[in-house]
Design a protein around this motif. Structure first.
Motif, PDB file in Angstrom:
ATOM      1  N   MET A  79       0.835  -1.197   0.000  1.00  0.00           N
ATOM      2  CA  MET A  79       0.000   0.000   0.000  1.00  0.00           C
ATOM      3  C   MET A  79       0.873   1.251   0.000  1.00  0.00           C
ATOM      4  SD  MET A  79      -3.513   0.609   1.117  1.00  0.00           S
ATOM      5  CE  MET A  79      -4.398   1.781   2.087  1.00  0.00           C
ATOM      6  N   PHE A  81       0.393   5.200   0.823  1.00  0.00           N
ATOM      7  CA  PHE A  81      -0.583   6.050   1.483  1.00  0.00           C
ATOM      8  C   PHE A  81      -0.530   7.473   0.942  1.00  0.00           C
ATOM      9  CE2 PHE A  81       0.325   2.605   4.339  1.00  0.00           C
ATOM     10  CZ  PHE A  81      -0.896   2.291   4.881  1.00  0.00           C
ATOM     11  N   SER A  83      -0.457  10.181   2.632  1.00  0.00           N
ATOM     12  CA  SER A  83       0.476  11.018   3.389  1.00  0.00           C
ATOM     13  C   SER A  83       1.885  10.444   3.371  1.00  0.00           C
ATOM     14  CB  SER A  83      -0.013  11.111   4.829  1.00  0.00           C
ATOM     15  OG  SER A  83      -0.145   9.815   5.366  1.00  0.00           O
ATOM     16  N   ALA A  85       3.460   8.388   4.698  1.00  0.00           N
ATOM     17  CA  ALA A  85       3.624   7.541   5.886  1.00  0.00           C
ATOM     18  C   ALA A  85       5.008   6.932   5.995  1.00  0.00           C
ATOM     19  CB  ALA A  85       2.554   6.442   5.918  1.00  0.00           C
ATOM     20  N   LEU A  86       6.024   7.679   5.598  1.00  0.00           N
ATOM     21  CA  LEU A  86       7.391   7.193   5.783  1.00  0.00           C
ATOM     22  C   LEU A  86       7.749   7.291   7.256  1.00  0.00           C
ATOM     23  CD1 LEU A  86       9.191   8.837   2.752  1.00  0.00           C
ATOM     24  CD2 LEU A  86       8.426   6.487   2.979  1.00  0.00           C
ATOM     25  N   TRP A  87       8.644   6.416   7.686  1.00  0.00           N
ATOM     26  CA  TRP A  87       9.052   6.415   9.087  1.00  0.00           C
ATOM     27  C   TRP A  87      10.156   7.443   9.250  1.00  0.00           C
ATOM     28  CZ3 TRP A  87       9.182   1.070   7.044  1.00  0.00           C
ATOM     29  CH2 TRP A  87       7.900   0.513   7.067  1.00  0.00           C
ATOM     30  N   THR A  88       9.810   8.532   9.923  1.00  0.00           N
ATOM     31  CA  THR A  88      10.720   9.673   9.965  1.00  0.00           C
ATOM     32  C   THR A  88      11.934   9.440  10.854  1.00  0.00           C
ATOM     33  OG1 THR A  88       9.239  10.594  11.625  1.00  0.00           O
ATOM     34  CG2 THR A  88       9.006  11.424   9.390  1.00  0.00           C
TER      35      THR A  88
END
Lengths: 345, 274
Positions: A79, A81, A83, A85-88
């Motif tokens: 998926m 997304f 936004s 939704a990367l892990w910052t």
């Protein structure tokens, strides 16, 4: 070879039915766009395929295998997304490698796969960058790479470019289309932008209130909309309601010979199929309200006596003046009754 | 999104005024106390001590009860913070991410514990502890100090967990991580700067906690603040108090150094819903 089957899937939230007995087959390698206004259930449907929502009823199958009750981590879906939704708290490399590490691949292989997929999305050499240092478009590419690296059977994109500007959106959607075709990956793309759907899709599914309004090739959805909703939602459309009696459709501005049974009907005419002709002073079905010149053509806004506004495309803006009375001649039109197509000319 | 023209920064007089005022009310007393701790002789009306020296430092540090109190305070703070984290962090996650009956009432009940005068509550608890033989025991003090940390250790982490983007967690599930793995690899790291500040606050707060430690712990359990009170009560020599005060500041200073990073990242303010 991955086929997605959605059979009679419904999702009811406490007060609403977000998805209502929805069925769809997506063929191997096909890119299907779910298109609809917000609240049409398209995102809920996508989230059910990804495993983030459980259908109230119905079945979702991937290559014949029932995945309806599987959690997301056990589904062969990837998926992307809206936004990103990367892990910052991780850099680009670790974002993409996360899923590979979970699969306990050897480090060398992980490195190779990440580099390959970064190259695919045009971000070769960006592995060490921190994700917050990237631009919006780059972030979305990393998100795409993060999904692709796991080689999902079904790629799910949930309005991935909604937060990007127009120019970037157009470029990215072409890239996504290229990558999708090169990998031959079965893809479901949710969008509320009709131009995005028209540009990308092998097939467009127009959704409304959790149901399919029409599922067809893009050119068919545009040229032969099955319902007035599709007609109004895709492209620009003039819609007026009138009466059919004795083989004539009558509306204050239109009188058209039609072979339809008597009763009320909705007339749909594309602006490019609506010709206008100068009328004598004090006559005419409509008056010109505004002329907008786009250079290659122009759009004339028309005002009917009852206040209805219509649009017509004309080749040259200079031929028309505001306030001028005109007659309307539809070259091609469709009639709808009870939300169904009655006839097309 | 537009890039504003570089504004000529006007001198922030209000800010400067605040900074000066804060310096006067916080830094000056601290400086006076530090000076006192290094003063062997300081008699009125001299502005500076007549004689500087380490006399009172040596005298204080030579006392075994100071060292044992310091060690005890550190141990207490560490134990209380660890237990508090073990209890509160899962609870905070539940408050942030789950719906359960009585959720809101329970959530605000932690505030109620702080909203009323503490001493009455402490006396009542002391009566109960007396029956449970917890008075003047280490674990009695741990229990009472635990109560004081609940508000910080629940409210701040709740905000931290709520601030974690659900989509990030979903993306991790999508990549193949189970719920526990998602919590460990995504949720906790995302929330950690704010949670870290809650842990620091709870540690420092416990270190300075006096009423509970005194009422429940006395006379066997003597923490640093309790010891300081008895010093000041028994011997009206300012230097003793001054040396102990400086000793007491050590955890604060360490905490401050750590918190600076957290505060700079802005997550500290977020923890309070700022």
């Amino acid at each position: 070879m991955s086929k997605l089957t959605i059979a009679e899937v419904s999702k009811a939230f406490s007060t609403t039915r977000a998805v209502d007995s929805f069925s769809l087959e997506v063929a191997d390698g096909e890119l299907v766009c779910l298109l609809g206004p917000s609240g049409s259930g398209k995102s809920t449907l996508l989230r059910m395929i990804g495993g983030f929502e459980t259908p109230t009823s119905g079945e979702i199958r991937i290559d014949g295998e029932d995945v309806t009750r599987l959690p997301p981590e056990r589904r062969p879906t990837g998926m992307v997304f809206q936004s990103h939704a990367l892990w910052t708290h991780m850099n680009v490399f670790n974002n993409i490698a996360f899923g590979l590490k979970l699969r306990r691949l050897p480090a060398v292989e992980i490195r190779q796969k990440v580099e390959k997929v970064l190259d695919l999305v045009g971000l070769a050499g960006y592995g060490k960058r921190h994700v917050t240092q990237l631009s919006g478009g780059q972030q979305q590419r990393v998100a795409l790479a993060r999904s692709l690296v796991l080689e999902p059977k079904i790629l799910l994109l949930d309005e991935p470019f909604a937060s990007l500007d127009q120019h970037l959106r157009e470029r990215l959607r072409e890239e996504v289309r290229d990558i999708q075709q090169r990998l031959g990956i079965t893809t479901l793309f949710v969008t509320h932008g009709q131009d995005e759907a028209l540009a990308l899709a092998d097939r467009i599914v127009v959704m409304r209130d959790g149901k399919t309004e029409q599922a067809d090739r893009p050119e068919m959805v545009y040229r032969e909309p099955a319902t007035p909703f599709v007609a109004g939602f895709i492209g620009s459309m003039n819609l007026v309601s009138g009466q059919v009696a004795d083989g004539v459709f009558t509306h204050s501005a239109f009188r058209l010979q039609v072979s339809a049974s008597p009763g009320s009907a909705l007339l749909a005419v594309r602006p490019e199929a609506l010709d206008i002709a100068p009328a004598n002073a004090g006559q005419g079905m409509a008056a010109i309200h505004r002329v907008t010149d786009f250079g290659i053509n122009a759009v004339v806004d028309l005002s009917l006596p009852d206040g209805t506004r219509l649009k017509a495309n004309v080749p040259d803006a200079r031929a028309w003046q505001v306030g001028q009375p005109v007659d309307l001649v539809p070259r091609a039109f469709a009639l709808y009754r009870d939300d169904k197509i009655l006839l097309r000319s | 999104m537009s890039k504003a023209l570089p504004l000529r920064r006007r001198t922030d007089w209000v800010g400067i005024l605040f900074a000066v005022a804060l310096t006067v009310v916080i830094l000056v007393p601290m400086l006076v106390v530090i000076t006192w701790s290094f003063a062997n002789v300081w008699r009125f009306p001299s502005v500076l001590p007549q004689q500087f020296g380490l006399k009172f430092w040596q005298m204080t540090l030579a006392r075994s009860d100071v060292w044992s109190a310091f060690g005890l305070s550190l141990t207490l703070s560490a134990v209380v913070t660890a237990i508090s984290a073990a209890i509160c962090l899962p609870a905070a996650y539940a408050f942030a991410r789950m719906e359960f009956p009585g959720r809101n009432v329970l959530f605000f009940s932690f505030l109620a514990g702080q909203a009323f005068p503490k001493f009455g509550l402490l006396v009542a608890i002391a009566a109960i502890f007396l029956q449970l033989n917890l008075i003047a025991t280490f674990w009695g003090v741990v229990l009472i100090q635990l109560v004081g940390t609940l508000l910080f250790m629940i409210w701040i982490p709740v905000a931290a967990f709520q601030a974690v983007d659900r989509r990030m967690e979903e993306a991790a599930r999508d990549a193949g991580a189970g719920p526990l793995r998602v919590f460990w690899s995504i949720t906790l790291p995302q929330a950690s700067p704010t949670i870290f500040s809650a842990i620091l606050l709870s540690f420092v707060g416990t270190f300075y906690e006096t009423e509970g430690a005194w009422l429940i712990g006395a006379p066997q359990i003597r923490t640093m603040p309790v010891l300081m009170i008895s010093f000041i009560n028994n011997q009206p020599v300012i230097q003793y108090g001054a040396v102990l005060s400086v000793l007491l500041w050590i955890p604060s200073l360490i905490a401050l150094v750590f918190t600076r990073r957290v505060v700079n990242s802005g997550s500290f303010a977020r923890g309070f819903g700022g």
